[in-house]
Write a protein that holds these residues in place. Sequence first.
Motif, PDB file in Angstrom:
ATOM      1  N   LEU A 180       2.305  -6.934  -6.252  1.00 15.86           N
ATOM      2  CA  LEU A 180       1.232  -7.502  -6.952  1.00 15.86           C
ATOM      3  C   LEU A 180       1.876  -6.866  -8.491  1.00 15.86           C
ATOM      4  CD1 LEU A 180      -2.067  -6.804  -5.123  1.00 15.86           C
ATOM      5  CD2 LEU A 180      -1.218  -9.015  -5.999  1.00 15.86           C
TER       6      LEU A 180
ATOM      7  N   GLN B 260       0.127  -9.234 -11.328  1.00 10.28           N
ATOM      8  CA  GLN B 260      -1.310  -9.355 -11.080  1.00 10.28           C
ATOM      9  C   GLN B 260      -2.102  -7.965 -11.010  1.00 10.28           C
ATOM     10  OE1 GLN B 260      -0.504 -11.566  -7.260  1.00 10.28           O
ATOM     11  NE2 GLN B 260      -1.082 -13.380  -8.386  1.00 10.28           N
TER      12      GLN B 260
ATOM     13  N   GLN C  22      -5.582  -7.503  -9.315  1.00 10.24           N
ATOM     14  CA  GLN C  22      -5.618  -7.383  -7.955  1.00 10.24           C
ATOM     15  C   GLN C  22      -4.850  -6.095  -7.472  1.00 10.24           C
ATOM     16  OE1 GLN C  22      -4.778 -10.123  -9.717  1.00 10.24           O
ATOM     17  NE2 GLN C  22      -5.409 -11.906  -8.868  1.00 10.24           N
TER      18      GLN C  22
END
Length: 142
Positions: free
Chosen positions: A39, A44, A47
């Motif tokens: 991630l 990201q 997340q």
Amino acid sequence: AEYMGDITRFLMAATPKILQRCAAAFPVLAPAFASVGELHQRKQYHQMTETLLELVKNKGFAGSPLVRELFEEFLAPLGKTLNGRSFAQFAVLAARQHPTLASASEFLTAISNDLRPKSDDSSRAVAQTTLSFVWVYPLTEI
């Protein structure tokens, strides 16, 4: 099951060293640390933060000195990218690993100073407010 082990080993090869150390110390959590690395690579961050918040629910990991290392080596450099409230939560968890309340306070003061919000950055203001909460309630009560 063996297939998942191969995937986890592959993902860990491209993962920051601190995540590799955490995975080695807590093998049952290795897939989650590999996920955090993936991630992170994909930027990201929301997340990634959610996964890390799940990881620190593991009492063994949450009480480990690795939490402080994870914060200092991995999360602190991302401080301006992460959600302010989550960043502050991780900072408090890392502060709990300091040997004295004085060193924990010094650590959180430095973090708070680094988070001086820009006029349009409400996330940083939330982080500073959350860190200030620590001054009202000793670390042992959080």
